[in-house]
Design a protein around this motif. Structure first.
Motif, PDB file in Angstrom:
ATOM      1  N   CYS A 316       0.865  -1.192   0.000  1.00 15.67           N
ATOM      2  CA  CYS A 316       0.000   0.000   0.000  1.00 15.67           C
ATOM      3  C   CYS A 316       0.895   1.234   0.000  1.00 15.67           C
ATOM      4  CB  CYS A 316      -0.898  -0.009   1.230  1.00 15.67           C
ATOM      5  SG  CYS A 316      -1.842   1.516   1.442  1.00 15.67           S
ATOM      6  N   GLU A 317       0.720   2.123  -0.952  1.00 18.10           N
ATOM      7  CA  GLU A 317       1.557   3.326  -1.067  1.00 18.10           C
ATOM      8  C   GLU A 317       1.234   4.365   0.008  1.00 18.10           C
ATOM      9  OE1 GLU A 317       1.068   4.772  -5.016  1.00 18.10           O
ATOM     10  OE2 GLU A 317       2.161   3.112  -5.960  1.00 18.10           O
ATOM     11  N   SER A 321       1.376  -1.040   4.283  1.00 12.68           N
ATOM     12  CA  SER A 321       0.948  -2.421   4.544  1.00 12.68           C
ATOM     13  C   SER A 321       1.207  -3.285   3.311  1.00 12.68           C
ATOM     14  CB  SER A 321      -0.541  -2.451   4.896  1.00 12.68           C
ATOM     15  OG  SER A 321      -0.793  -1.707   6.070  1.00 12.68           O
ATOM     16  N   LEU A 329      -5.002  -6.122  -1.540  1.00 17.26           N
ATOM     17  CA  LEU A 329      -4.528  -4.735  -1.549  1.00 17.26           C
ATOM     18  C   LEU A 329      -5.641  -3.796  -1.992  1.00 17.26           C
ATOM     19  CD1 LEU A 329      -2.440  -2.481  -1.436  1.00 17.26           C
ATOM     20  CD2 LEU A 329      -1.679  -3.169  -3.742  1.00 17.26           C
ATOM     21  N   TYR A 330      -6.397  -4.213  -3.049  1.00 10.96           N
ATOM     22  CA  TYR A 330      -7.501  -3.397  -3.532  1.00 10.96           C
ATOM     23  C   TYR A 330      -8.563  -3.211  -2.433  1.00 10.96           C
ATOM     24  CZ  TYR A 330      -5.816  -3.623  -8.351  1.00 10.96           C
ATOM     25  OH  TYR A 330      -5.075  -3.482  -9.492  1.00 10.96           O
ATOM     26  N   HIS A 332      -8.027  -3.354   0.801  1.00 10.74           N
ATOM     27  CA  HIS A 332      -7.425  -2.510   1.828  1.00 10.74           C
ATOM     28  C   HIS A 332      -7.504  -1.032   1.453  1.00 10.74           C
ATOM     29  CE1 HIS A 332      -4.402  -0.844   4.572  1.00 10.74           C
ATOM     30  NE2 HIS A 332      -3.810  -0.324   3.496  1.00 10.74           N
ATOM     31  N   MET A 333      -7.303  -0.724   0.173  1.00  9.97           N
ATOM     32  CA  MET A 333      -7.315   0.668  -0.281  1.00  9.97           C
ATOM     33  C   MET A 333      -8.632   1.362   0.029  1.00  9.97           C
ATOM     34  SD  MET A 333      -4.343   1.387  -1.313  1.00  9.97           S
ATOM     35  CE  MET A 333      -4.712   3.004  -2.008  1.00  9.97           C
ATOM     36  N   HIS A 336      -8.779   3.439   3.159  1.00  3.59           N
ATOM     37  CA  HIS A 336      -8.230   4.791   3.067  1.00  3.59           C
ATOM     38  C   HIS A 336      -9.207   5.735   2.370  1.00  3.59           C
ATOM     39  CE1 HIS A 336      -4.366   3.578   4.645  1.00  3.59           C
ATOM     40  NE2 HIS A 336      -4.193   2.676   3.676  1.00  3.59           N
TER      41      HIS A 336
END
Length: 400
Positions: A316-317, A321, A329-330, A332-333, A336
Motif C-alpha cells: 500500500c503506497e 501495509s 490490496l484493492y 485494503h485501499m 483509506h
C-alpha cells in the motif's frame, strides 16, 4: 494376328478398335473437341461430356442398394460402395496405409515425398492436392457456400457443415473404449485417447515442455515469442489464441452459454462452470503439501501457499501495509478512501466489502447455519462459533 492391332505411336499402348486409339490420342494432343453448351467446359471424349451434363440436369440414375444414395455416374457409385464393403485395395508401400481410391493413394504419397505442386497465387502457400488448394482459396475470397438449414450458419467446406450439423442432432458416434466418452468426430476421439496413453510427442525446443497435439505446441510457442495475433475489435485487447479471443468477446456480448443444472447459474466458459460445480459437489482436488488444506481451484491453492512462505509482494503506497494477494490490496485501499459500495436493502447500512454485507444480512434473516458439535448452539458467523468453542475447551488466549 493380335487382338489389339491398333497401337499408339507415342506410348505404344495397344487397342482393339481404331476409334479407341483415336480417343486415346487426345490424351497426348490435349485436344478436347466435345464442348458443354451450358457452361462451356470441354472434354476429350463424348462419354465424359455425357457424364458431365448430369451435373446440370441433376440426373442421378445410379442408386446404392445399401443406403439409397444416388450418383450421376456408375463409376461414382462403385467408388461409393467401398464405404460399405470397407474395401481398400490401394496400399502405400512406405507406411502401409490403405485407400479405397487410387487417387487418394497418389495424394497420400505426397506426404512422404513432400511434393506440393499446387500453389496459392495470393499468399504463396503450397499444397499436395488441387482440392486442398481450392479449399484454401476460400479463406481469401470469404466464400461460404454451405449453409446450415437449422441456424443459417455458413461454411466454406461441406465437411465442416456436416460436422456442425452434429451440434444440432447431438450425434456422437465415436466412443472411447477406455472411459466411454463419446465424440462427434473421429479426430476428436483420437485426440482424447492421448489423455489415456499419456503420449506427448510434440516438444518445445525452448523450454522442453511436451504436448499431445502439435496445435497445442504452436499455441504454447506464443508464450515465448509474445506473439498475440488475435485482436478484439471492441476494446483492442490481443490474444495468443483465437479461442481465448472468442471467450473474451463474451465479456462484451454478455453471452453465458454454459448453465449449471443444479442452481441455474450461467457462465461464459465451460471451465468456469466445471469449477462452479465443485461448490455443489464439495470436491477440492488441489491440496497443500505443507498443511494438508484442500481447495476447489488451483489458483486458491497458490494464494494459500503464500501464507507459508510469507511472501507479500503487494504494498500500500499510503501506509506501507503489504499483502500476499493483489485483490486484498484493492480491498485494503477502500479503508483509506472510505469507500463503502455495498449497502443493506433492509436498514441502509453500507460496507466496504461484500462479504461483510452478507454477514450483516444474517442479522435480519436470523440465519445461523453454523452449529456447535458439543452443545448444538448455532451461530451466524464462524468467528463467533470459534469463540464459543473455547467455552468448552477452557482456552483463554487473551490474558490481561
Amino acid at each position: 494376328m493380335s487382338d489389339k492391332p491398333h497401337s499408339c505411336e507415342v506410348c505404344g499402348y495397344p487397342f482393339a478398335r481404331k476409334s479407341n486409339l483415336l480417343s486415346h490420342m487426345t490424351t497426348h494432343t490435349g485436344e478436347k473437341p466435345h464442348i458443354c453448351e451450358v457452361c462451356g467446359s470441354s472434354f476429350a471424349r463424348k462419354s465424359y461430356l455425357v457424364s458431365h451434363m448430369k451435373t446440370h440436369t441433376g440426373e442421378k440414375p445410379y442408386s446404392c442398394e445399401v443406403c439409397g444414395s444416388s450418383s450421376a455416374q456408375k463409376s461414382t457409385l462403385l467408388i461409393h460402395m467401398k464405404i460399405h464393403t470397407g474395401e481398400k485395395p490401394h496400399s502405400c508401400e512406405v507406411c502401409g496405409s490403405s485407400f479405397a481410391l487410387k487417387s487418394n493413394l497418389m495424394t497420400h504419397m505426397k506426404t512422404h515425398t513432400g511434393d506440393k505442386p499446387h500453389s496459392c497465387e495470393v499468399c504463396g502457400s503450397s499444397f499436395a492436392s488441387k482440392s486442398t488448394l481450392l479449399r484454401h482459396m476460400k479463406t481469401h475470397t470469404g466464400e461460404k457456400p454451405h449453409s446450415c438449414d437449422v441456424c443459417v450458419s455458413s461454411f466454406a467446406q461441406k465437411s465442416t457443415l456436416l460436422r456442425h450439423i452434429k451440434t444440432h442432432t447431438g450425434e456422437k458416434p465415436h466412443s472411447c473404449k477406455v472411459c466411454g466418452s463419446s465424440f462427434a468426430e473421429k479426430s476428436t476421439l483420437l485426440h482424447h485417447m492421448k489423455t489415456h496413453t499419456g503420449d506427448k510427442p510434440h516438444s518445445c525446443e525452448v523450454c522442453g515442455s511436451s504436448f499431445a497435439w502439435k496445435s497445442t505446441l504452436l499455441h504454447h510457442m506464443n508464450t515465448h515469442t509474445g506473439h498475440k495475433p488475435h485482436s478484439c475489435d471492441v476494446c483492442g485487447s490481443s490474444f495468443a489464441q483465437k479461442s481465448t479471443l472468442l471467450t473474451h468477446m463474451r465479456t462484451h456480448t454478455g453471452d453465458k452459454p454454459h448453465s449449471c443444472d443444479v442452481c441455474g447459474s450461467s457462465f461464459a466458459q465451460k471451465s468456469t462452470l466445471l469449477t462452479h460445480m465443485r461448490t455443489h459437489t464439495g470436491e477440492k482436488p488441489h491440496s497443500c503439501k505443507v498443511c494438508g488444506s484442500s481447495f476447489a481451484q488451483k489458483i486458491h491453492l497458490l494464494r494459500h501457499m503464500k501464507t507459508h512462505t510469507g511472501h507479500k509482494p503487494h504494498f500500500c503506497e499510503i501506509c506501507g501495509s503489504s499483502f500476499a494477494q493483489k485483490s486484498n490490496l484493492y480491498k485494503h485501499m477502500k479503508t483509506h478512501k472510505g469507500e463503502k459500495p455495498h449497502s443493506c436493502e433492509v436498514c441502509g447500512s453500507s460496507f466496504t466489502w461484500k462479504s461483510n454485507l452478507m454477514t450483516h444480512i444474517k442479522i435480519h434473516t436470523g440465519d445461523k447455519p453454523l452449529s456447535c458439535e458439543v452443545c448444538s448452539s448455532s451461530f451466524a458467523l464462524k468467528s463467533t462459533l470459534l469463540t464459543h468453542i473455547k467455552t468448552h475447551t477452557g482456552e483463554k488466549p487473551h490474558v490481561w
